[in-house]
Design a protein around this motif. Structure first.
Motif, PDB file in Angstrom:
ATOM      1  N   THR A 220       0.979 -23.434  33.783  1.00 24.55           N
ATOM      2  CA  THR A 220       1.372 -22.103  33.309  1.00 24.55           C
ATOM      3  C   THR A 220       2.161 -22.193  32.007  1.00 24.55           C
ATOM      4  OG1 THR A 220       1.508 -21.309  35.593  1.00 24.55           O
ATOM      5  CG2 THR A 220       2.607 -19.977  33.919  1.00 24.55           C
ATOM      6  N   TYR A 224       0.710 -20.558  27.760  1.00 21.76           N
ATOM      7  CA  TYR A 224       1.301 -19.602  26.836  1.00 21.76           C
ATOM      8  C   TYR A 224       1.915 -20.242  25.598  1.00 21.76           C
ATOM      9  CZ  TYR A 224       0.242 -16.060  30.249  1.00 21.76           C
ATOM     10  OH  TYR A 224      -0.442 -15.221  31.093  1.00 21.76           O
ATOM     11  N   THR A 225       2.255 -21.507  25.666  1.00 16.68           N
ATOM     12  CA  THR A 225       2.825 -22.167  24.485  1.00 16.68           C
ATOM     13  C   THR A 225       1.750 -22.707  23.545  1.00 16.68           C
ATOM     14  OG1 THR A 225       3.037 -24.218  25.759  1.00 16.68           O
ATOM     15  CG2 THR A 225       4.976 -22.812  25.611  1.00 16.68           C
ATOM     16  N   TRP A 265      -3.918 -14.901  21.680  1.00 18.85           N
ATOM     17  CA  TRP A 265      -3.772 -15.043  23.138  1.00 18.85           C
ATOM     18  C   TRP A 265      -4.956 -14.436  23.895  1.00 18.85           C
ATOM     19  CZ3 TRP A 265       0.399 -15.289  19.996  1.00 18.85           C
ATOM     20  CH2 TRP A 265       1.324 -16.292  20.254  1.00 18.85           C
ATOM     21  N   ALA A 268      -6.285 -15.749  27.399  1.00 15.90           N
ATOM     22  CA  ALA A 268      -5.162 -16.429  28.062  1.00 15.90           C
ATOM     23  C   ALA A 268      -5.233 -16.305  29.580  1.00 15.90           C
ATOM     24  CB  ALA A 268      -3.828 -15.859  27.561  1.00 15.90           C
ATOM     25  N   LEU A 272      -5.213 -19.298  32.009  1.00 14.96           N
ATOM     26  CA  LEU A 272      -4.089 -19.439  32.933  1.00 14.96           C
ATOM     27  C   LEU A 272      -4.601 -19.758  34.330  1.00 14.96           C
ATOM     28  CD1 LEU A 272      -1.093 -19.192  33.683  1.00 14.96           C
ATOM     29  CD2 LEU A 272      -1.453 -16.728  33.977  1.00 14.96           C
TER      30      LEU A 272
END
Length: 294
Positions: A220, A224-225, A265, A268, A272
């Motif tokens: 996770t 996002y990074t 993103w 994403a 994820l």
């Protein structure tokens, strides 16, 4: 004083990592397919951006098999990638860890970065190029490389050539370096915290449930990074990349100016889903394979 530092077995790291990568690739590929397709959708398209809707529509209109376009190349690449990743990480970790086998946070990130750069050049770039091109080709009006699982891939490889296979090596290396630095670094840090909280020795494996949970959390954090780099990587490996972008930096700038910050993103959510699952699966199978081989 005798050292308690545990020496890595390169062969076991390689085999355990490859096994984990193969299983994870098969289980999570539909999420990878959805993520790649969403990253390739133009801003003007009215198609749904919901990954579950995308998966359902593709399965309904093109068959479930369409969700696995590019999967063989992905699995082979994922197997090689995971083998090289864990071999590289464990080797660098053995050099950087203290006499008790513990690795500090910054050194864990450094070990992950080295493993990511190694896997990007050896395994990831060429197989990601094949996977992305096949998925991109599938949505074309007249697909060129869908005539047979093996023959279509062979034709694509011939058309791409060595230069085409490594066209995205810079963004891939950036993504894999960042991915592994964050993923392996955070996994190592969280695992160490859990071991300290449960008074477990640094060289002792966690339970399957704990390993899966720690791996999922690391996945996770990674999503996002590193998502902007992943988006640029996908765009640079599309079939029309040469016509649209002059360089990796040009791709970054063009996406930001023409499509906006949030475009980085795009995809994403399915990524994820895949990385949470893959993080749990990969680390759990890897740890269990080491136990079995020991």
């Amino acid at each position: 004083m005798a050292s308690d530092k545990k020496q890595v077995d390169p062969f076991k790291s390689f085999v355990a990592g490859g096994t984990a990568g193969a299983v994870e690739g098969v289980v999570t590929y539909p999420f990878e397919f959805a993520k790649t397709r969403l990253q390739l959708v133009s801003k003007s398209s009215t198609a749904s951006r919901n990954p579950l809707v995308l998966i359902a529509n593709v399965a309904k209109t093109q068959g479930v098999g369409a969700l696995y376009v590019g999967c063989p190349a992905f699995i082979v690449g994922n197997t090689a990638k995971a083998s090289v990743r864990f071999l590289g990480f464990d080797s660098i970790k053995a050099l950087l860890s203290d006499k008790n086998g513990k690795l500090s946070g910054p050194r864990g990130v450094l070990a992950g970065l080295g493993a990511g750069l190694l896997e990007s050049v050896v395994a990831v770039t060429p197989f990601e190029a094949i996977k992305t091109a096949l998925i991109d080709d599938k949505q074309a009006a007249k697909p060129k490389y869908q005539n047979g699982l093996l023959s279509g891939t062979v034709k694509l490889v011939k058309d791409l050539g060595f230069k085409g296979m490594y066209a995205g090596v810079v963004p891939v290396s950036m993504r894999q370096g960042a991915n592994s630095a964050v993923r392996l670094g955070s996994y190592n840090a969280i695992k160490t915290m859990v071991q300290q909280a449960t008074n477990t020795h640094a060289n002792e494996p966690l339970s399957s449930a704990a390993t899966f949970a720690v791996g999922a959390i690391a996945g996770t954090v990674t999503v996002y990074t590193t998502m902007p780099i992943d988006t640029v990587k996908t765009r640079m490996q599309s079939l029309d990349a040469g016509k649209l972008y002059t360089s990796t930096m040009n791709c970054f700038v063009r996406i930001f100016k023409d499509e906006g910050l949030l475009t980085f993103w795009k995809g994403a959510t399915p990524r994820l889903g895949r990385l949470m699952l893959s993080g749990g699966i990969v680390f759990t199978i890897y740890e269990k394979m080491l136990v079995l081989m020991n």
